[in-house]
Write a protein that holds these residues in place. Structure first.
Motif, PDB file in Angstrom:
ATOM      1  N   PHE A 183      54.219  56.595  65.785  1.00 49.84           N
ATOM      2  CA  PHE A 183      53.212  56.832  64.748  1.00 49.84           C
ATOM      3  C   PHE A 183      53.071  55.537  63.946  1.00 49.84           C
ATOM      4  O   PHE A 183      53.685  55.368  62.893  1.00 49.84           O
ATOM      5  CB  PHE A 183      53.620  57.996  63.846  1.00 49.84           C
ATOM      6  N   PRO A 184      52.283  54.570  64.451  1.00 50.39           N
ATOM      7  CA  PRO A 184      52.186  53.266  63.778  1.00 50.39           C
ATOM      8  C   PRO A 184      51.263  53.304  62.563  1.00 50.39           C
ATOM      9  O   PRO A 184      50.208  53.954  62.576  1.00 50.39           O
ATOM     10  CB  PRO A 184      51.598  52.365  64.877  1.00 50.39           C
ATOM     11  N   VAL A 185      51.671  52.626  61.488  1.00 54.69           N
ATOM     12  CA  VAL A 185      50.839  52.418  60.310  1.00 54.69           C
ATOM     13  C   VAL A 185      51.005  50.963  59.876  1.00 54.69           C
ATOM     14  O   VAL A 185      51.924  50.267  60.336  1.00 54.69           O
ATOM     15  CB  VAL A 185      51.217  53.362  59.152  1.00 54.69           C
ATOM     16  N   LYS A 186      50.151  50.513  58.981  1.00 54.14           N
ATOM     17  CA  LYS A 186      50.206  49.124  58.512  1.00 54.14           C
ATOM     18  C   LYS A 186      50.468  49.082  57.008  1.00 54.14           C
ATOM     19  O   LYS A 186      50.034  49.965  56.267  1.00 54.14           O
ATOM     20  CB  LYS A 186      48.882  48.416  58.832  1.00 54.14           C
ATOM     21  N   TYR A 187      51.166  48.024  56.605  1.00 58.48           N
ATOM     22  CA  TYR A 187      51.379  47.774  55.174  1.00 58.48           C
ATOM     23  C   TYR A 187      51.540  46.264  54.996  1.00 58.48           C
ATOM     24  O   TYR A 187      52.474  45.672  55.555  1.00 58.48           O
ATOM     25  CB  TYR A 187      52.627  48.502  54.648  1.00 58.48           C
ATOM     26  N   ASP A 188      50.619  45.647  54.258  1.00 61.10           N
ATOM     27  CA  ASP A 188      50.639  44.187  54.051  1.00 61.10           C
ATOM     28  C   ASP A 188      50.705  43.410  55.364  1.00 61.10           C
ATOM     29  O   ASP A 188      51.449  42.434  55.500  1.00 61.10           O
ATOM     30  CB  ASP A 188      51.830  43.799  53.157  1.00 61.10           C
ATOM     31  N   GLY A 189      49.964  43.863  56.349  1.00 63.23           N
ATOM     32  CA  GLY A 189      49.902  43.141  57.608  1.00 63.23           C
ATOM     33  C   GLY A 189      51.039  43.423  58.571  1.00 63.23           C
ATOM     34  O   GLY A 189      50.984  43.004  59.728  1.00 63.23           O
ATOM     35  N   GLU A 190      52.069  44.127  58.111  1.00 63.87           N
ATOM     36  CA  GLU A 190      53.195  44.471  58.979  1.00 63.87           C
ATOM     37  C   GLU A 190      52.988  45.866  59.570  1.00 63.87           C
ATOM     38  O   GLU A 190      52.316  46.716  58.977  1.00 63.87           O
ATOM     39  CB  GLU A 190      54.506  44.432  58.197  1.00 63.87           C
ATOM     40  N   ILE A 191      53.619  46.117  60.716  1.00 64.05           N
ATOM     41  CA  ILE A 191      53.485  47.408  61.389  1.00 64.05           C
ATOM     42  C   ILE A 191      54.779  48.209  61.227  1.00 64.05           C
ATOM     43  O   ILE A 191      55.877  47.663  61.373  1.00 64.05           O
ATOM     44  CB  ILE A 191      53.171  47.219  62.887  1.00 64.05           C
ATOM     45  N   TYR A 192      54.639  49.492  60.937  1.00 63.28           N
ATOM     46  CA  TYR A 192      55.782  50.377  60.748  1.00 63.28           C
ATOM     47  C   TYR A 192      55.580  51.629  61.605  1.00 63.28           C
ATOM     48  O   TYR A 192      54.451  52.127  61.739  1.00 63.28           O
ATOM     49  CB  TYR A 192      55.927  50.787  59.273  1.00 63.28           C
ATOM     50  N   ASP A 193      56.666  52.141  62.150  1.00 61.53           N
ATOM     51  CA  ASP A 193      56.613  53.355  62.963  1.00 61.53           C
ATOM     52  C   ASP A 193      57.230  54.513  62.171  1.00 61.53           C
ATOM     53  O   ASP A 193      58.435  54.556  61.931  1.00 61.53           O
ATOM     54  CB  ASP A 193      57.389  53.144  64.269  1.00 61.53           C
ATOM     55  N   LEU A 194      56.386  55.461  61.744  1.00 60.12           N
ATOM     56  CA  LEU A 194      56.834  56.575  60.905  1.00 60.12           C
ATOM     57  C   LEU A 194      57.218  57.811  61.710  1.00 60.12           C
ATOM     58  O   LEU A 194      57.390  58.889  61.142  1.00 60.12           O
ATOM     59  CB  LEU A 194      55.732  56.965  59.900  1.00 60.12           C
ATOM     60  N   LEU A 245      60.619  52.746  53.998  1.00 58.09           N
ATOM     61  CA  LEU A 245      59.563  52.138  54.799  1.00 58.09           C
ATOM     62  C   LEU A 245      60.068  50.868  55.478  1.00 58.09           C
ATOM     63  O   LEU A 245      59.774  50.609  56.647  1.00 58.09           O
ATOM     64  CB  LEU A 245      58.351  51.824  53.911  1.00 58.09           C
ATOM     65  N   ASN A 246      60.864  50.088  54.742  1.00 58.68           N
ATOM     66  CA  ASN A 246      61.411  48.849  55.301  1.00 58.68           C
ATOM     67  C   ASN A 246      62.303  49.134  56.513  1.00 58.68           C
ATOM     68  O   ASN A 246      62.353  48.364  57.475  1.00 58.68           O
ATOM     69  CB  ASN A 246      62.202  48.105  54.231  1.00 58.68           C
ATOM     70  N   ASP A 247      62.997  50.263  56.475  1.00 55.59           N
ATOM     71  CA  ASP A 247      63.857  50.640  57.605  1.00 55.59           C
ATOM     72  C   ASP A 247      63.046  50.980  58.853  1.00 55.59           C
ATOM     73  O   ASP A 247      63.574  50.933  59.971  1.00 55.59           O
ATOM     74  CB  ASP A 247      64.727  51.847  57.236  1.00 55.59           C
ATOM     75  N   LEU A 248      61.779  51.356  58.673  1.00 54.11           N
ATOM     76  CA  LEU A 248      60.943  51.775  59.791  1.00 54.11           C
ATOM     77  C   LEU A 248      60.045  50.657  60.311  1.00 54.11           C
ATOM     78  O   LEU A 248      59.145  50.885  61.126  1.00 54.11           O
ATOM     79  CB  LEU A 248      60.072  52.965  59.372  1.00 54.11           C
ATOM     80  N   LYS A 249      60.293  49.456  59.838  1.00 50.64           N
ATOM     81  CA  LYS A 249      59.467  48.314  60.224  1.00 50.64           C
ATOM     82  C   LYS A 249      59.656  47.975  61.700  1.00 50.64           C
ATOM     83  O   LYS A 249      60.778  47.957  62.208  1.00 50.64           O
ATOM     84  CB  LYS A 249      59.836  47.106  59.358  1.00 50.64           C
ATOM     85  N   VAL A 250      58.550  47.686  62.392  1.00 54.01           N
ATOM     86  CA  VAL A 250      58.601  47.283  63.796  1.00 54.01           C
ATOM     87  C   VAL A 250      58.669  45.764  63.822  1.00 54.01           C
ATOM     88  O   VAL A 250      57.673  45.079  63.617  1.00 54.01           O
ATOM     89  CB  VAL A 250      57.368  47.774  64.573  1.00 54.01           C
ATOM     90  N   ALA A 251      59.878  45.223  64.033  1.00 45.81           N
ATOM     91  CA  ALA A 251      60.051  43.769  63.991  1.00 45.81           C
ATOM     92  C   ALA A 251      61.285  43.397  64.774  1.00 45.81           C
ATOM     93  O   ALA A 251      62.110  44.244  65.131  1.00 45.81           O
ATOM     94  CB  ALA A 251      60.170  43.285  62.546  1.00 45.81           C
ATOM     95  N   GLY A 252      61.462  42.090  65.002  1.00 48.74           N
ATOM     96  CA  GLY A 252      62.635  41.591  65.707  1.00 48.74           C
ATOM     97  C   GLY A 252      63.789  41.392  64.760  1.00 48.74           C
ATOM     98  O   GLY A 252      63.789  41.864  63.622  1.00 48.74           O
ATOM     99  N   GLU A 253      64.812  40.670  65.229  1.00 46.40           N
ATOM    100  CA  GLU A 253      65.987  40.410  64.414  1.00 46.40           C
ATOM    101  C   GLU A 253      65.626  39.468  63.279  1.00 46.40           C
ATOM    102  O   GLU A 253      64.856  38.517  63.462  1.00 46.40           O
ATOM    103  CB  GLU A 253      67.100  39.777  65.266  1.00 46.40           C
ATOM    104  N   PRO A 254      66.172  39.643  62.085  1.00 49.85           N
ATOM    105  CA  PRO A 254      65.927  38.718  60.990  1.00 49.85           C
ATOM    106  C   PRO A 254      66.560  37.362  61.289  1.00 49.85           C
ATOM    107  O   PRO A 254      67.489  37.257  62.076  1.00 49.85           O
ATOM    108  CB  PRO A 254      66.608  39.399  59.792  1.00 49.85           C
ATOM    109  N   GLU A 255      66.032  36.326  60.616  1.00 53.11           N
ATOM    110  CA  GLU A 255      66.527  34.967  60.857  1.00 53.11           C
ATOM    111  C   GLU A 255      67.998  34.849  60.497  1.00 53.11           C
ATOM    112  O   GLU A 255      68.776  34.222  61.194  1.00 53.11           O
ATOM    113  CB  GLU A 255      65.706  33.977  60.042  1.00 53.11           C
ATOM    114  N   ASP A 256      68.392  35.427  59.390  1.00 50.72           N
ATOM    115  CA  ASP A 256      69.803  35.406  58.979  1.00 50.72           C
ATOM    116  C   ASP A 256      70.422  36.736  59.377  1.00 50.72           C
ATOM    117  O   ASP A 256      70.034  37.778  58.887  1.00 50.72           O
ATOM    118  CB  ASP A 256      69.897  35.199  57.462  1.00 50.72           C
ATOM    119  N   ALA A 257      71.388  36.708  60.263  1.00 48.87           N
ATOM    120  CA  ALA A 257      71.953  37.951  60.802  1.00 48.87           C
ATOM    121  C   ALA A 257      72.678  38.750  59.742  1.00 48.87           C
ATOM    122  O   ALA A 257      72.961  39.915  59.940  1.00 48.87           O
ATOM    123  CB  ALA A 257      72.915  37.627  61.935  1.00 48.87           C
TER     124      ALA A 257
END
Length: 546
Positions: A443-454, A493-505
């Protein structure tokens, strides 16, 4: 003078009279909670000077006494008394009550958050037809002839139990629940007064302190003592009624004599909410942490060295230190959302492998285990827990909401009840379109250009699936800002963000409410847990400095 008790009366009163009306009110409140027939009491006539003075003096005793058991008794008894008084009012009395309360609100020096919903309800109650409708002997408990519209934030109790209709962040409260809502607002007002009022100057008043000491020595023991009070020495015997998640923590604590911070926090609040008073909690944790850790454990603290720190932490959880917030135990959804890399905590139905789960679920038949495993494969972890509870119960019990918690499990199990699972599906049936949304892969949605799966959040959204489904593939930024979502909502919402690994592990990229960067380890906790840890750290530093 309204029995909603927004403001205290002013004037002088002899101390011996004040003591008398407090004692008489306490006796009256005990009868209220026991369900006894109430006899006339000249000191508790609703709206009278004595009624007002005795109520506010008991508030003073609850604040200065810092006794959790007494405070809980006082809250329950006063809310029950308020509900009884409200139920006995005629249509004319309800209109008079509403008018007096509106005048009191207008004269009130401070604006409180619940004033807006309270005024909205009172403006309906002063209407003659509305008041008469409420007082009809034929008025049904399911009547929806009249509704008031409120922001969902003002009626979270109803929303959590799915008892009101919710559309686009607006809750529709039917007339059948107006009196109940008044009782909820009264309870919130009373709880807020006890938690936020600073009465430190009164500690220098010998008259007040003498009265407080008498209440503590003569009346607290008989009032606080309750069948629901749990003693530290009884925890082992009642652990047979613990839900698997808390039983696992209990077994780990007894075996290793230590728990990690987060799990100790969750287990402490669970024990608190099932009836362990603060004095017994101190004894319970002192007994464990005086022993040496058994086996490998990250926690190297012990009671002798860190007693002051542990005492402060326990008092903080019971609302006696820091911001004096009344923390409550976590629900199943919160436990399941944690990424439990360690085997110490978490939901067994989600995190444990099959052999470990079977070992925890003692004496379960192969049929029950097969059904539980089938629900686990469908990610229905809460229903797995309820099925296990049903298999060990004796009676049928159908009074459930989606907000299932370990405390609810314990309450049902200790009373020998079981749960009927099927009505949970039929009571809140989804529309065909919503059901199709639930079955979707994402269930993809957008927030500030980022994609989140709810997808994982659809079922638990306060507004329901129907409210969210119109935003599939669209931006939800304006909607979140329009309906006033909390900081916790943005953390989720941040936990549901569709993204890769952060730069700082070591970082999640998120910020706490105080602007501090949240690490991966802290990212597993919600905003309330993080705020608690930050406040505890700052408060304890100040406490030690003093």
């Amino acid at each position: 003078m309204s029995f909603f008790f927004l403001t205290a009366v002013k004037g002088d009163m002899p101390v011996h009279i004040l003591e008398l009306i407090i004692i008489r009110r306490l006796d009256y409140l005990k009868d209220v909670l026991k369900g006894n027939t109430l006899v006339y009491n000249e000191y508790v006539v609703e709206g009278s000077l004595y009624d007002n003075a005795s109520h506010f003096m008991l508030c003073v005793i609850a604040i200065l006494g810092e006794n959790v058991g007494f405070t809980q008794f006082f809250l329950r008894a006063e809310v029950e008394l308020f509900s009884r008084r409200l139920a006995s009012l005629t249509a004319y009395d309800i209109r008079s009550f509403a008018k007096k309360l509106i005048r009191s609100i207008r004269k009130h020096a401070e604006t409180v958050s619940f004033f807006d919903p309270l005024l909205a309800l009172l403006r309906h109650l002063i209407i003659k037809d509305m008041a008469q409708h409420l007082c009809l002997s034929t008025h049904k408990t399911s009547c929806k002839d009249h509704n008031i519209k409120l922001n969902f934030k003002h009626c979270l109790d109803f929303i959590a139990r799915r008892e009101v209709e919710l559309r686009n962040g607006v809750a529709f409260i039917p007339c059948s629940k107006w009196k109940q809502y008044l009782s909820i607002l009264f309870r919130n007002n009373l709880r807020l007064r006890i938690q936020k009022t600073d009465l430190a100057p009164l500690k220098s008043d010998t008259r007040v302190m003498d009265l407080l000491m008498k209440m503590k020595s003569e009346f607290f023991p008989c009032i606080v003592k309750s069948p629901n009070t749990l003693l530290s020495r009884e925890v082992d015997s009642v652990s047979k009624w613990f839900p698997p998640c808390m039983l696992n923590l209990h077994n780990n604590l007894r075996n290793k004599h230590r728990l990690s911070h987060t799990q100790r926090f969750h287990y402490s609040l669970f024990l608190k909410d099932i009836g362990l008073p603060i004095e017994e909690a101190v004894d319970f944790w002192r007994l464990e942490y005086r022993q040496s850790p058994n086996g490998n454990h990250a926690c190297c603290h012990n009671w002798e060295k860190d007693e002051k720190k542990y005492l402060y932490g326990i008092r903080h959880m019971y609302g006696l230190e820091g911001c004096k917030k009344n923390y409550t135990s976590v629900n199943c959804q919160r436990i399941q959302s944690l990424d439990n890399a360690c085997s110490e905590g978490g939901c067994p139905f989600k995190s444990f492998d099959n052999p470990k789960m079977i070992k925890l679920l003692q004496n379960s038949s192969e049929t029950i285990l097969a059904e539980i495993n089938e629900l686990r494969r469908k990610n229905m972890y809460t229903l797995s827990c309820m099925l296990y509870l049903n298999s060990i119960g004796e009676k049928n019990c159908d009074n459930y909401s989606f907000n299932f918690t370990p405390v609810k499990y314990y309450t049902i199990a200790s009373k020998g009840s079981s749960c009927t699972i099927a009505p949970l599906f039929s009571r809140f049936a989804l529309s065909p379109k919503a059901a199709a949304t639930m079955k979707g892969a994402a269930f993809p949605v957008k927030y500030d250009g980022e994609i989140y799966d709810l997808k994982k959040f659809l079922r638990d959204h306060p507004g329901g699936v129907n409210t969210l489904q119109v935003y599939e593939g669209k931006s939800i930024k304006n909607a979140m800002q329009k309906f006033g979502h909390s900081n916790n909502a943005y953390h989720m919402l941040n936990d549901l963000k569709v993204a890769g690994e952060p730069e700082d592990a070591n970082l999640t990229g998120g910020l706490s409410a105080n602007g501090r960067i949240i690490t991966n380890e802290e990212g597993e906790q919600d905003g309330e847990d993080i705020a608690f840890l930050e406040e505890l750290e700052v408060s304890y530093t100040v406490f030690i400095a003093k």
